[in-house]
Design an enzyme around this catalytic site. Structure first.
Site, PDB file in Angstrom:
ATOM      1  N   ALA A   1       0.824  -1.212   0.000  1.00  0.00           N
ATOM      2  CA  ALA A   1       0.000   0.000   0.000  1.00  0.00           C
ATOM      3  C   ALA A   1       0.860   1.264   0.000  1.00  0.00           C
ATOM      4  O   ALA A   1       0.693   2.155  -0.838  1.00  0.00           O
ATOM      5  CB  ALA A   1      -0.931  -0.015   1.209  1.00  0.00           C
TER       6      ALA A   1
ATOM      7  N   LYS B   1       4.310  -7.992  -7.254  1.00  0.00           N
ATOM      8  CA  LYS B   1       3.946  -6.602  -6.967  1.00  0.00           C
ATOM      9  C   LYS B   1       4.986  -5.622  -7.512  1.00  0.00           C
ATOM     10  O   LYS B   1       4.630  -4.594  -8.102  1.00  0.00           O
ATOM     11  CB  LYS B   1       3.799  -6.396  -5.451  1.00  0.00           C
ATOM     12  CG  LYS B   1       2.579  -7.041  -4.837  1.00  0.00           C
ATOM     13  CD  LYS B   1       2.500  -6.729  -3.351  1.00  0.00           C
ATOM     14  CE  LYS B   1       1.225  -7.307  -2.729  1.00  0.00           C
ATOM     15  NZ  LYS B   1       1.149  -7.015  -1.287  1.00  0.00           N
TER      16      LYS B   1
ATOM     17  N   ARG C   1      -6.632  -1.206  -1.952  1.00  0.00           N
ATOM     18  CA  ARG C   1      -5.782  -0.201  -1.311  1.00  0.00           C
ATOM     19  C   ARG C   1      -4.431  -0.015  -2.005  1.00  0.00           C
ATOM     20  O   ARG C   1      -3.664   0.850  -1.616  1.00  0.00           O
ATOM     21  CB  ARG C   1      -5.570  -0.552   0.158  1.00  0.00           C
ATOM     22  CG  ARG C   1      -4.950  -1.916   0.388  1.00  0.00           C
ATOM     23  CD  ARG C   1      -4.985  -2.318   1.853  1.00  0.00           C
ATOM     24  NE  ARG C   1      -4.368  -3.617   2.080  1.00  0.00           N
ATOM     25  CZ  ARG C   1      -4.994  -4.776   1.953  1.00  0.00           C
ATOM     26  NH1 ARG C   1      -6.263  -4.804   1.595  1.00  0.00           N
ATOM     27  NH2 ARG C   1      -4.365  -5.916   2.195  1.00  0.00           N
TER      28      ARG C   1
ATOM     29  N   CYS D   1      -1.288 -20.938  29.921  1.00  0.00           N
ATOM     30  CA  CYS D   1      -2.447 -21.718  30.371  1.00  0.00           C
ATOM     31  C   CYS D   1      -3.712 -21.305  29.619  1.00  0.00           C
ATOM     32  O   CYS D   1      -4.595 -22.134  29.377  1.00  0.00           O
ATOM     33  CB  CYS D   1      -2.638 -21.581  31.879  1.00  0.00           C
ATOM     34  SG  CYS D   1      -3.079 -19.929  32.428  1.00  0.00           S
TER      35      CYS D   1
ATOM     36  N   ASN E   1       7.025  -5.054   8.807  1.00  0.00           N
ATOM     37  CA  ASN E   1       7.529  -5.706  10.011  1.00  0.00           C
ATOM     38  C   ASN E   1       8.792  -5.011  10.500  1.00  0.00           C
ATOM     39  O   ASN E   1       9.552  -4.434   9.721  1.00  0.00           O
ATOM     40  CB  ASN E   1       7.782  -7.195   9.782  1.00  0.00           C
ATOM     41  CG  ASN E   1       8.926  -7.457   8.831  1.00  0.00           C
ATOM     42  OD1 ASN E   1      10.077  -7.563   9.257  1.00  0.00           O
ATOM     43  ND2 ASN E   1       8.634  -7.550   7.534  1.00  0.00           N
TER      44      ASN E   1
ATOM     45  N   ASP F   1      10.061  -6.436  -3.822  1.00  0.00           N
ATOM     46  CA  ASP F   1       8.994  -7.010  -3.012  1.00  0.00           C
ATOM     47  C   ASP F   1       8.844  -8.477  -3.419  1.00  0.00           C
ATOM     48  O   ASP F   1       8.776  -8.786  -4.605  1.00  0.00           O
ATOM     49  CB  ASP F   1       7.668  -6.266  -3.217  1.00  0.00           C
ATOM     50  CG  ASP F   1       6.672  -6.540  -2.094  1.00  0.00           C
ATOM     51  OD1 ASP F   1       6.399  -7.731  -1.826  1.00  0.00           O
ATOM     52  OD2 ASP F   1       6.176  -5.584  -1.491  1.00  0.00           O
TER      53      ASP F   1
END
Length: 754
Positions: free
Chosen positions: A153, A203, A190, A307, A252, A179
């Site tokens: 985007a 891309k 988008r 847990c 990231n 990419d």
């Protein structure tokens, strides 16, 4: 703080100017027109609350007049993002609208004086920028060589702006974009450079083609490589040395940190941005002037208690994380354990020694690893796809029926705590075991979770073992009807942690509870085939990838079945993909705004004519269009480390290094150089994790290295061949001052050997 009032006054004067000139705006660089607008502004200025009080306000008004006809892509993108979100607010009634006038300026980009009217020709597509910055700066924009990392985007929007600005469109200019991803249908909402017929294509390639359609002069090369240490043969010294800057469009932190480390090493400016729904941030990184991206870190995300994941989930996020963890263990970790065992050249004894060196509770880890290997390689090893289907069906029974029945055996539905309250209350949902039904349909997710789990699990299992898979429903119906599933029998003595404290205690006690771990290991080893008997046989570990449909089918079905156990609303694959990948879909408005802000900073990085910029001219931004909120602040300065070299104090930062460009000199010449030039005695010299020289090294081996070229020393000791495109070696030294014998803390050595 007087800027908004000045701009408000100037825009009122601009409207009055247009009223007197048949709606026309002042021409670029028209001195008479700009002075007329200034005069109109002063006439509107209140005598009581005067706004125009200095030459700074006058300069701003003159620039507004001269550039009023200019339409520049970054400002259009930034304001367009804000206006677009306001329209959405009006249509949807969601989020807080802007109540009042909003002014956004980037005065720091502009030169001190307005540009001469002779610079604009009226024939160039870049005349709007030339009217603001001049022809010289426009040529600098055209000759930029930038690396855009990511074509999602932000990457698409950035590339669109660059095509309109002319970045990399000159004879000396160049854009590199990379990419790894391919285009999916969901991207089209988008990522506006892509169309329906681009689905399935890379891309980066499609984005490059679309940007060249907007500006045929753009010199752009598309890559499909991940920017990481593994791709330094592509993005190495020679590549980065020819860049003028880097722009990240990543999703990231790890990738950002790696790119940041490259920018610090090559001393390149880095333009960083990110979005999270209606939130967005930008950061401009300038060598030696600002701190680098990795200088500050966000606190780690809060993890889900063990847990809760294992026995007491109450949100779909918990079941998805549990499904992802199961995927990791069943289809990746078990393969790696087996391959680690089979790849041991010294046989079983060597592998046991290797396991003994493991950290933590080594004995427990050894037993668990060997149990996993025996289970995968011996007990449950499939001979064909039929066995994979059987394994998947038995896993269904174990995960979603037997384990739940055992949990209810330990903690019955009417169980009370020591305080007399119901155990199954609050966030603890009382589970129900599932009975396998191939035709079962989940209304919420619109999925056949039972059947989908079997299909996905059996095919992933087959992929691990190199067996051809199947997806034919008739085949599965026939095979599943013939599988005998053992009846469940509850086990006594099974301990299940009821809370996080008990889970931690159980983990600590697991090692001590084992009677004789070493004896258990020896027994398990006798049940395993020798690595030599399976020479050449390896399993295929499967890394989870949210963009691979087969992976997401398993994780979604597994998560939904777990959710059905606990009465949690299920989710379809699309929504599960977003949650499992921790994705908040990009919003076009936020994306436009942050890329606009980044490109305004790019103007500054390239260089404002006849104006030297200080750190306060650069702006890092944080915005939240829903509140609405926007703040633009100057970046932080880099932290400094002080040391004394040759009797003088030297304050260095992360951007600094000791650059050594004397050819591929020998180790002896290297040591001598630091003695004579810096009056330092090197006591230790390292290259990565390899120690090339130290006072405690073997004297004979050290003397042999002293007359070897530095590149040969590095390659010999590290046992790694240096790539052909590598120009630099990075050395770390521990050194003492020859006069005072004090240790001197120094930056790394950037040694150019080619």
């Amino acid at each position: 703080f007087t800027r908004p009032a000045t701009l408000h006054l100037a825009f009122k004067a601009l409207q009055k100017y247009r009223d007197g000139h048949a709606g026309e705006l002042p021409s670029p660089g028209d001195t008479a027109a700009t002075l007329e607008l200034l005069s109109l502004s002063k006439s509107l200025d209140s005598s009581e609350n005067s706004v125009i009080t200095s030459s700074a306000e006058e300069r701003l008004i003159l620039h507004l007049a001269s550039g009023s006809r200019s339409v520049v892509s970054p400002m259009c993108a930034a304001l367009g993002g804000i206006v677009g979100q306001e329209i959405l607010k009006a249509c949807s009634g969601k989020f807080m609208p802007i109540d009042g006038f909003f002014y956004l300026d980037a005065d720091e980009c502009l030169p001190e004086n307005i540009i001469s009217p002779a610079e604009t020709t009226g024939k160039s597509r870049y005349d709007s920028q030339i009217a603001l910055f001049g022809a010289k700066m426009q040529q600098q924009l055209l000759d930029q060589s930038y690396f855009l990392v990511g074509a999602g985007a932000i990457g698409c929007e950035m590339l669109k702006n660059w095509a309109l600005m002319g970045i990399g469109c000159g004879t000396s200019g160049k854009i590199h974009i990379t990419d790894m991803d391919t285009i999916e249908k969901s991207n089209l909402s988008r990522q506006f450079l892509f169309r329906n017929n681009d689905i399935g294509k890379f891309k980066s390639a499609c984005a490059a083609e679309a940007s060249q359609a907007m500006n045929p002069n753009m010199n752009i090369t598309a890559y499909q490589e991940k920017v990481a240490q593994s791709s330094e043969n592509v993005f190495g010294d020679s590549f980065f040395s020819n860049l003028t800057g880097v722009c990240t469009a990543l999703d990231n932190v790890d990738a950002r940190l790696y790119v940041d480390s490259r920018c610090v090493f090559y001393r390149l400016p880095m333009l960083e941005s990110g979005t999270l729904g209606t939130k967005g941030n930008t950061q401009v990184v300038i060598p030696h002037l600002t701190e680098n991206y990795g200088a500050t870190r966000d606190p780690p995300e809060k993890s889900i208690p063990v847990c809760t994941l294992k026995n007491f989930p109450h949100q779909i996020e918990h079941t998805l994380q549990w499904a992802r963890d199961y995927f990791e263990g069943a289809f990746k970790q078990s393969c790696e354990d087996v391959n680690g065992y089979l790849g041991t050249s010294g046989g079983k004894s060597e592998y046991l020694e290797k396991l003994s060196s493991m950290g933590g509770h080594a004995s427990t880890n050894k037993v668990d690893t060997l149990l996993s290997i025996r289970k995968t390689l011996v007990v449950e090893r499939p001979r064909g796809f039929d066995d994979c289907v059987t394994w998947a069906r038995l896993m269904f029974e174990d995960l979603f029926s037997s384990q739940i029945r055992q949990l209810l055996f330990n903690f019955p539905e009417d169980q009370l705590t020591s305080t007399g309250t119901k155990f199954w209350s609050g966030s603890k949902r009382c589970p129900i075991p599932l009975s396998f039904d191939m035709a079962s349909m989940c209304d919420d997710a619109e999925m056949k979770n039972h059947y989908d789990f079997i299909v996905a699990a059996s095919n992933l299992r087959a992929q691990m073992f190199g067996i051809k898979g199947h997806t034919d429903e008739a085949y599965f119906c026939e095979k599943l009807s013939n599988i005998i599933v053992p009846d469940f029998t509850p086990k006594d003595g099974v301990k299940i942690a009821a809370n996080e404290a008990e889970a931690k205690q159980e983990s600590n006690n697991s090692n001590s509870m084992m009677s004789d771990p070493e004896e258990e290991c020896e027994k398990l080893m006798t049940e395993l085939p020798t690595p030599s008997s399976l020479a050449g046989f390896r399993l295929t570990p499967i890394d989870f990838d949210k963009d691979i449909d087969d992976h997401m089918l398993f994780v979604t079905a597994c998560s939904n079945l777990r959710a059905l156990n606990y009465g949690i609303p299920t989710e379809d694959t699309h929504r599960s993909r977003a949650i499992a990948g921790k994705i908040i879909p990009a919003i076009a408005t936020t994306t436009a705004l942050v890329t606009g802000l980044v490109c305004l900073e790019l103007y500054k990085v390239v260089g404002t004519p006849a104006k030297t910029l200080t750190i306060d001219a650069y702006k890092s931004g944080f915005v939240n269009l829903s509140v609405p909120f926007m703040t633009l602040s100057e970046p932080s300065v880099p932290a400094k480390t002080a040391c004394v070299v040759k009797g003088k104090e030297w304050k260095w930062t992360a951007w600094d290094s000791i650059d050594l460009d004397r050819g591929d000199i020998t180790l002896r010449q290297f040591m001598s150089y630091f003695e004579t030039e810096y009056q330092l005695d090197i006591s230790m010299l390292s290259y990565g994790v390899s120690i090339l020289y130290s006072f405690f090294s073997n004297k004979k081996a050290l003397e042999k290295r002293m007359d070897m070229p530095m590149s040969e020393v590095a390659a010999t000791v590290s046992k790694k061949e240096l790539p052909a495109n590598q120009l630099f070696l990075i050395f770390e030294i521990i050194a003492n001052d020859l006069e005072t014998d004090d240790e001197v803390e120094l930056p790394y050595i950037k040694f150019k050997f080619r």
